[in-house]
Design a protein around this motif. Structure first.
Motif, mmCIF file in Angstrom:
data_model
loop_
_atom_site.group_PDB
_atom_site.id
_atom_site.type_symbol
_atom_site.label_atom_id
_atom_site.label_comp_id
_atom_site.label_asym_id
_atom_site.label_seq_id
_atom_site.Cartn_x
_atom_site.Cartn_y
_atom_site.Cartn_z
ATOM 1 N N GLN A 35 0.962 -0.998 0.114
ATOM 2 C CA GLN A 35 0.049 0.143 0.146
ATOM 3 C C GLN A 35 1.066 1.300 0.107
ATOM 4 O OE1 GLN A 35 -3.654 -0.095 -0.224
ATOM 5 N NE2 GLN A 35 -2.678 -2.271 -0.692
ATOM 6 N N ASP A 39 -4.754 8.748 -1.593
ATOM 7 C CA ASP A 39 -6.245 8.540 -1.175
ATOM 8 C C ASP A 39 -7.412 7.650 -2.001
ATOM 9 O OD1 ASP A 39 -7.045 10.446 -3.041
ATOM 10 O OD2 ASP A 39 -6.855 12.181 -1.800
ATOM 11 N N ALA A 40 -8.399 7.695 -1.468
ATOM 12 C CA ALA A 40 -9.370 6.931 -2.252
ATOM 13 C C ALA A 40 -9.600 7.391 -3.625
ATOM 14 C CB ALA A 40 -10.866 7.022 -1.481
ATOM 15 N N ALA A 54 -1.165 7.841 4.833
ATOM 16 C CA ALA A 54 -2.312 7.580 3.805
ATOM 17 C C ALA A 54 -2.331 6.000 3.614
ATOM 18 C CB ALA A 54 -2.069 8.391 2.559
ATOM 19 N N ALA A 55 -0.832 5.417 3.218
ATOM 20 C CA ALA A 55 -0.726 3.780 3.383
ATOM 21 C C ALA A 55 -1.268 3.118 4.599
ATOM 22 C CB ALA A 55 0.693 3.696 3.063
ATOM 23 N N LYS A 57 -3.801 4.115 6.345
ATOM 24 C CA LYS A 57 -5.100 4.229 6.331
ATOM 25 C C LYS A 57 -5.654 2.883 5.493
ATOM 26 C CE LYS A 57 -5.863 8.881 7.949
ATOM 27 N NZ LYS A 57 -5.933 10.341 7.361
ATOM 28 N N ASN A 58 -5.077 3.176 4.173
ATOM 29 C CA ASN A 58 -5.414 1.969 3.138
ATOM 30 C C ASN A 58 -5.376 0.669 3.739
ATOM 31 O OD1 ASN A 58 -5.822 4.073 1.191
ATOM 32 N ND2 ASN A 58 -3.752 3.874 0.324
ATOM 33 N N ALA A 61 -8.413 -0.063 6.194
ATOM 34 C CA ALA A 61 -9.419 -0.179 5.397
ATOM 35 C C ALA A 61 -9.457 -1.386 4.804
ATOM 36 C CB ALA A 61 -9.419 0.871 4.277
ATOM 37 N N ILE A 62 -8.642 -1.961 4.320
ATOM 38 C CA ILE A 62 -8.498 -3.630 3.737
ATOM 39 C C ILE A 62 -8.703 -4.606 4.877
ATOM 40 C CG2 ILE A 62 -7.121 -5.165 2.620
ATOM 41 C CD1 ILE A 62 -5.608 -2.891 1.111
ATOM 42 N N GLU A 120 6.219 2.390 1.392
ATOM 43 C CA GLU A 120 4.937 1.327 0.971
ATOM 44 C C GLU A 120 5.119 0.420 1.991
ATOM 45 O OE1 GLU A 120 4.237 -1.909 -2.680
ATOM 46 O OE2 GLU A 120 5.963 -0.350 -2.921
#
Length: 129
Positions: A35, A39-40, A54-55, A57-58, A61-62, A120
């Motif tokens: 990731q 953002d979205a 942001a990574a 958060k991703n 979310a997964i 990442e």
């Protein structure tokens, strides 16, 4: 069952991770691809700290989409392009992981797949039945 292992026979971890995570019993595995700090809408965040945020958060979310949380992480691998950014990304990591200590690897690479990417993270999670 998930057991975080740091054997007394070896030196303790040098950071906020476990040397190993032993998983037994039936359950669900989730392997999360790397990731990056977008953002979205696909917009890349500026700076390594914002990209790390942001990574993460991703990644969360997964996990949530699979009915999991950070407590289910068993292994994370973090990639940076500059070791000087470690304090900034560790602060972000602590914000998201709290006291969770999955097994972890950090790689400092010359560059990631695109030169504008500074951070990442990939992960493996397990949720017992």
């Amino acid at each position: 069952m998930t057991d975080f292992r740091n054997p007394a026979a070896i030196a303790p971890p040098v950071g906020a991770y476990s040397h190993a995570v032993h998983v037994t019993g039936p359950g669900q595995w989730l392997h999360i691809a790397g990731q990056i700090g977008v953002d979205a809408q696909g917009t890349l965040a500026s700076g390594v700290q914002n990209q790390a945020d942001a990574a993460w958060k991703n990644l969360l979310a997964i996990l949530a989409d699979a009915g999991m949380g950070v407590q289910h992480l068993v292994k994370i691998t973090t990639y940076l392009v500059d070791s000087k950014d470690l304090p900034a990304v560790n602060a972000v990591r602590k914000e998201y992981l709290g006291e969770c200590r999955p097994a972890a690897t950090l790689v400092v690479a010359k560059e990631l797949a695109r030169p504008e990417w500074l951070f990442e993270i990939e992960a493996t999670a397990f949720k017992g039945d």
